[in-house]
Motif scaffolding. Structure first.
Motif, PDB file in Angstrom:
ATOM      1  N   ALA A  98      -3.794   5.028   3.036  1.00  0.00           N
ATOM      2  CA  ALA A  98      -4.815   5.569   3.712  1.00  0.00           C
ATOM      3  C   ALA A  98      -5.006   5.313   5.099  1.00  0.00           C
ATOM      4  CB  ALA A  98      -6.195   4.779   2.990  1.00  0.00           C
ATOM      5  N   ARG A  99      -4.620   4.233   5.537  1.00  0.00           N
ATOM      6  CA  ARG A  99      -4.331   4.313   7.094  1.00  0.00           C
ATOM      7  C   ARG A  99      -3.341   5.254   7.780  1.00  0.00           C
ATOM      8  NH1 ARG A  99      -2.670  -0.773   6.938  1.00  0.00           N
ATOM      9  NH2 ARG A  99      -4.885  -1.631   6.604  1.00  0.00           N
ATOM     10  N   TYR A 100      -2.207   5.286   6.931  1.00  0.00           N
ATOM     11  CA  TYR A 100      -1.438   6.406   7.534  1.00  0.00           C
ATOM     12  C   TYR A 100      -1.831   7.813   7.540  1.00  0.00           C
ATOM     13  CZ  TYR A 100       3.658   7.600   8.346  1.00  0.00           C
ATOM     14  OH  TYR A 100       5.032   8.023   9.120  1.00  0.00           O
ATOM     15  N   ARG A 101      -2.598   8.042   6.768  1.00  0.00           N
ATOM     16  CA  ARG A 101      -3.463   9.411   6.508  1.00  0.00           C
ATOM     17  C   ARG A 101      -4.372   9.582   7.658  1.00  0.00           C
ATOM     18  NH1 ARG A 101      -3.426  12.342   1.855  1.00  0.00           N
ATOM     19  NH2 ARG A 101      -2.504  11.384  -0.044  1.00  0.00           N
ATOM     20  N   ARG A 102      -4.911   8.723   7.981  1.00  0.00           N
ATOM     21  CA  ARG A 102      -6.205   8.826   9.026  1.00  0.00           C
ATOM     22  C   ARG A 102      -5.609   8.830  10.255  1.00  0.00           C
ATOM     23  NH1 ARG A 102      -8.357   4.405   5.956  1.00  0.00           N
ATOM     24  NH2 ARG A 102      -7.754   3.020   7.441  1.00  0.00           N
ATOM     25  N   GLY A 103      -4.515   8.130  10.467  1.00  0.00           N
ATOM     26  CA  GLY A 103      -4.166   8.019  12.076  1.00  0.00           C
ATOM     27  C   GLY A 103      -3.163   9.215  12.258  1.00  0.00           C
ATOM     28  N   TYR A 104      -2.292   9.812  11.333  1.00  0.00           N
ATOM     29  CA  TYR A 104      -1.222  10.720  11.499  1.00  0.00           C
ATOM     30  C   TYR A 104      -0.905  11.917  10.610  1.00  0.00           C
ATOM     31  CZ  TYR A 104      -0.099   6.495  14.080  1.00  0.00           C
ATOM     32  OH  TYR A 104      -0.252   5.423  15.042  1.00  0.00           O
ATOM     33  N   LEU A 105      -1.865  12.191   9.604  1.00  0.00           N
ATOM     34  CA  LEU A 105      -1.528  13.238   8.924  1.00  0.00           C
ATOM     35  C   LEU A 105      -1.634  14.694   9.762  1.00  0.00           C
ATOM     36  CD1 LEU A 105      -1.308  14.536   6.120  1.00  0.00           C
ATOM     37  CD2 LEU A 105      -4.124  14.415   5.968  1.00  0.00           C
ATOM     38  N   TYR A 106      -2.531  14.781  10.665  1.00  0.00           N
ATOM     39  CA  TYR A 106      -2.240  16.048  11.609  1.00  0.00           C
ATOM     40  C   TYR A 106      -1.265  16.366  12.144  1.00  0.00           C
ATOM     41  CZ  TYR A 106      -3.804  19.301  14.981  1.00  0.00           C
ATOM     42  OH  TYR A 106      -4.127  20.369  15.875  1.00  0.00           O
ATOM     43  N   SER A 107      -0.617  15.254  12.906  1.00  0.00           N
ATOM     44  CA  SER A 107       0.723  15.506  13.650  1.00  0.00           C
ATOM     45  C   SER A 107       1.906  15.380  12.674  1.00  0.00           C
ATOM     46  CB  SER A 107       0.539  14.817  14.877  1.00  0.00           C
ATOM     47  OG  SER A 107      -0.203  15.148  15.670  1.00  0.00           O
ATOM     48  N   CYS A 108       1.861  14.385  11.938  1.00  0.00           N
ATOM     49  CA  CYS A 108       3.133  14.070  11.041  1.00  0.00           C
ATOM     50  C   CYS A 108       2.811  14.063   9.568  1.00  0.00           C
ATOM     51  CB  CYS A 108       3.608  12.499  11.506  1.00  0.00           C
ATOM     52  SG  CYS A 108       3.368  12.191  13.245  1.00  0.00           S
ATOM     53  N   PRO A 109       2.441  15.310   8.995  1.00  0.00           N
ATOM     54  CA  PRO A 109       2.229  15.519   7.767  1.00  0.00           C
ATOM     55  C   PRO A 109       3.578  14.973   6.775  1.00  0.00           C
ATOM     56  CG  PRO A 109       2.262  17.734   8.697  1.00  0.00           C
ATOM     57  CD  PRO A 109       2.470  16.545   9.856  1.00  0.00           C
ATOM     58  N   ALA A 110       4.672  15.602   7.106  1.00  0.00           N
ATOM     59  CA  ALA A 110       5.889  15.316   6.463  1.00  0.00           C
ATOM     60  C   ALA A 110       6.199  13.859   6.208  1.00  0.00           C
ATOM     61  CB  ALA A 110       7.294  15.973   6.929  1.00  0.00           C
ATOM     62  N   ASP A 111       5.933  12.934   7.305  1.00  0.00           N
ATOM     63  CA  ASP A 111       6.191  11.509   7.235  1.00  0.00           C
ATOM     64  C   ASP A 111       5.127  11.007   6.157  1.00  0.00           C
ATOM     65  OD1 ASP A 111       8.353  11.837   8.930  1.00  0.00           O
ATOM     66  OD2 ASP A 111       7.056  12.018  10.676  1.00  0.00           O
ATOM     67  N   VAL A 112       3.839  11.157   6.403  1.00  0.00           N
ATOM     68  CA  VAL A 112       2.811  10.728   5.487  1.00  0.00           C
ATOM     69  C   VAL A 112       3.218  11.213   3.961  1.00  0.00           C
ATOM     70  CG1 VAL A 112       0.326  11.026   5.079  1.00  0.00           C
ATOM     71  CG2 VAL A 112       1.057  10.816   7.487  1.00  0.00           C
ATOM     72  N   ASN A 113       3.490  12.704   3.844  1.00  0.00           N
ATOM     73  CA  ASN A 113       3.776  12.822   2.548  1.00  0.00           C
ATOM     74  C   ASN A 113       4.868  12.283   1.831  1.00  0.00           C
ATOM     75  OD1 ASN A 113       3.104  14.761   0.320  1.00  0.00           O
ATOM     76  ND2 ASN A 113       5.244  15.606   0.723  1.00  0.00           N
ATOM     77  N   ALA A 114       5.884  11.815   2.628  1.00  0.00           N
ATOM     78  CA  ALA A 114       7.070  10.948   2.281  1.00  0.00           C
ATOM     79  C   ALA A 114       6.653   9.592   1.850  1.00  0.00           C
ATOM     80  CB  ALA A 114       8.241  10.901   3.326  1.00  0.00           C
ATOM     81  N   PHE A 115       5.616   8.903   2.651  1.00  0.00           N
ATOM     82  CA  PHE A 115       5.018   7.562   2.208  1.00  0.00           C
ATOM     83  C   PHE A 115       4.360   7.733   1.060  1.00  0.00           C
ATOM     84  CE2 PHE A 115       2.336   3.977   2.657  1.00  0.00           C
ATOM     85  CZ  PHE A 115       3.186   2.896   2.983  1.00  0.00           C
ATOM     86  N   HIS A 116       3.695   8.885   0.782  1.00  0.00           N
ATOM     87  CA  HIS A 116       2.742   9.015  -0.308  1.00  0.00           C
ATOM     88  C   HIS A 116       3.513   8.869  -1.575  1.00  0.00           C
ATOM     89  CE1 HIS A 116      -0.584  11.505  -2.663  1.00  0.00           C
ATOM     90  NE2 HIS A 116      -0.430  10.407  -3.221  1.00  0.00           N
ATOM     91  N   ALA A 117       4.728   9.708  -1.425  1.00  0.00           N
ATOM     92  CA  ALA A 117       5.758   9.750  -2.400  1.00  0.00           C
ATOM     93  C   ALA A 117       6.308   8.239  -3.059  1.00  0.00           C
ATOM     94  CB  ALA A 117       7.001  10.492  -2.192  1.00  0.00           C
ATOM     95  N   ARG A 118       6.485   7.527  -1.782  1.00  0.00           N
ATOM     96  CA  ARG A 118       7.036   6.079  -1.992  1.00  0.00           C
ATOM     97  C   ARG A 118       5.921   5.277  -2.868  1.00  0.00           C
ATOM     98  NH1 ARG A 118       8.216   3.183   3.128  1.00  0.00           N
ATOM     99  NH2 ARG A 118       8.793   1.489   1.767  1.00  0.00           N
ATOM    100  N   VAL A 119       4.599   5.568  -2.597  1.00  0.00           N
ATOM    101  CA  VAL A 119       3.419   4.867  -3.177  1.00  0.00           C
ATOM    102  C   VAL A 119       3.508   5.308  -4.580  1.00  0.00           C
ATOM    103  CG1 VAL A 119       0.996   4.623  -3.222  1.00  0.00           C
ATOM    104  CG2 VAL A 119       2.055   4.653  -0.889  1.00  0.00           C
ATOM    105  N   ARG A 120       3.421   6.622  -5.099  1.00  0.00           N
ATOM    106  CA  ARG A 120       3.371   7.185  -6.261  1.00  0.00           C
ATOM    107  C   ARG A 120       4.513   6.540  -7.193  1.00  0.00           C
ATOM    108  NH1 ARG A 120       2.395  12.170  -3.619  1.00  0.00           N
ATOM    109  NH2 ARG A 120       4.368  12.764  -4.084  1.00  0.00           N
ATOM    110  N   ALA A 121       5.733   6.637  -6.502  1.00  0.00           N
ATOM    111  CA  ALA A 121       6.751   5.718  -7.409  1.00  0.00           C
ATOM    112  C   ALA A 121       6.622   4.297  -7.611  1.00  0.00           C
ATOM    113  CB  ALA A 121       8.296   5.912  -6.416  1.00  0.00           C
ATOM    114  N   GLN A 122       5.984   3.778  -6.472  1.00  0.00           N
ATOM    115  CA  GLN A 122       6.067   2.270  -6.933  1.00  0.00           C
ATOM    116  C   GLN A 122       5.115   1.900  -7.970  1.00  0.00           C
ATOM    117  OE1 GLN A 122       6.724  -0.732  -3.811  1.00  0.00           O
ATOM    118  NE2 GLN A 122       4.341  -0.984  -3.815  1.00  0.00           N
ATOM    119  N   ASP A 123       3.765   2.805  -7.948  1.00  0.00           N
ATOM    120  CA  ASP A 123       2.665   2.696  -8.825  1.00  0.00           C
ATOM    121  C   ASP A 123       3.273   2.972 -10.080  1.00  0.00           C
ATOM    122  OD1 ASP A 123       0.917   2.017  -6.876  1.00  0.00           O
ATOM    123  OD2 ASP A 123      -0.272   4.184  -6.883  1.00  0.00           O
ATOM    124  N   ALA A 124       4.227   4.099 -10.223  1.00  0.00           N
ATOM    125  CA  ALA A 124       4.758   4.153 -11.513  1.00  0.00           C
ATOM    126  C   ALA A 124       5.587   3.196 -12.260  1.00  0.00           C
ATOM    127  CB  ALA A 124       5.617   5.713 -11.514  1.00  0.00           C
TER     128      ALA A 124
END
Length: 269
Positions: A98-124
C-alpha cells in the motif's frame, strides 16, 4: 518626408523603452535549448520522481525536446530502479505494498506490479502451509444477518482488491502509451516498436501512426498504409497526411485489406 525619416528611429526607441529585443532564428533556437537545459537541471535537483514523469508525458511527442527527454528518461528509470531495490529490503506484505502504491504507482507502475506479485505469491504460500484449525460444529443459532455481514465484508474486500488491480493495470497502460510516444520522439525505434505495438493493437491512434512511420522507415510501405489507415479511422489527422502521400505511390494501396495481426508484424519482415 521628415516624418518618414523619423519613423525608424521611433521604432527603435519604442523597442528600447518597451524592453523588447528582436532575436534571430538561431538566437531563438539557442534560447529555447538553454531553457530546456535549465528545466532539466531543475528536475534533476529535486528529489521526486513524478515531476520527471509529468515532464516526459507533457513533451514526449515534441522532437525539439529529444535531447533533454533522453536524459530525463534515463534519470526517471534510474530513480525507479533505486526505489525498487529499496523495497526488496522491506517486508513483503500488503502494508508495504500500500505504501509503495501511494508513493510510486504513477511513475513506476511495473515495479509496483512486480512487488504486488511477490505479495500475492507469499500470501498463497502462507495459505497452503498454515495449519488448519479443527472444524467446530456449526451453531444452529447463527443469525442470518451475521452470515450476510460476513458475505458483504468478503465482497467488499474482493472489490477493493479488484479496484486496486485495475489502477495498476491503468497505470501500466498509460506508461506504455507514453513510453511509445517518447521512444519514438527520441528515435529509439527498436524499443519504440515494442512499446507501441500493444497500444496500437488496442486502438491508440498515435501509437498506430508511429507504427506506420516505423514501417515506412523500414521501407514496408504496405504495412505503413495499414497502420496509417487505422490511425485515421481513430481520428489522427497527421496519419491522414502520410496515408494520402503513400496511397499515391503504393500500387493498389486503396485495395489493401489485411487483418491487424498482419499489419502489426509486417514491418519485421
Amino acid at each position: 518626408m521628415r516624418a518618414n525619416a523619423l519613423l525608424p528611429l521611433m521604432i527603435v526607441l519604442g523597442q528600447i523603452l518597451g524592453g523588447c529585443t528582436v532575436l534571430s532564428d538561431d538566437e531563438s533556437v539557442a534560447a529555447a535549448a538553454s531553457t530546456r537545459l535549465e528545466e532539466r537541471r531543475a528536475l534533476f535537483d529535486q528529489p521526486y520522481i513524478d515531476p520527471l514523469t509529468r515532464y516526459l508525458e507533457t513533451h514526449g511527442d515534441d522532437p525539439r525536446y529529444a535531447e533533454v527527454l533522453t536524459a530525463i528518461l534515463v534519470e526517471r528509470d534510474r530513480r525507479c530502479a533505486a526505489i525498487a531495490d529499496e523495497y526488496t529490503q522491506r517486508p513483503v506484505n500488503r502494508e508495504t505494498l500500500a505504501r509503495y502504491r501511494r508513493g510510486y504507482l504513477y511513475s513506476c507502475p511495473a515495479d509496483v506490479n512486480a512487488f504486488h506479485a511477490r505479495v500475492r505469491a507469499q500470501d498463497a504460500s502462507r495459505a497452503t502451509t498454515a495449519p488448519q484449525p479443527e472444524e467446530e460444529p456449526e451453531s444452529e443459532e447463527m443469525e442470518e444477518d451475521e452470515v450476510a455481514q460476513d458475505s458483504d465484508a468478503l465482497d467488499a474486500s474482493v472489490a477493493s482488491l479488484a479496484e486496486r488491480d485495475k489502477r495498476v493495470e491503468e497505470s501500466l497502460e498509460r506508461r506504455q502509451r507514453n513510453d511509445c510516444y517518447l521512444l519514438f520522439t527520441i528515435r529509439n525505434l527498436g524499443e519504440a516498436r515494442e512499446a507501441c505495438r500493444e497500444p496500437a493493437e488496442q486502438g491508440d491512434a498515435r501509437a498506430q501512426r508511429h507504427m506506420g512511420s516505423m514501417a515506412e522507415i523500414k521501407g514496408n510501405r504496405q504495412t505503413a498504409v495499414r497502420w496509417y489507415r487505422q490511425a485515421v479511422d481513430n481520428g489522427d489527422a497527421k496519419a491522414g497526411e502520410r496515408l494520402e502521400a503513400l496511397t499515391a505511390t503504393v500500387p493498389d494501396a486503396k485495395d489493401i485489406d489485411v487483418d491487424i495481426e498482419d499489419a502489426g508484424t509486417g514491418e519485421a519482415q
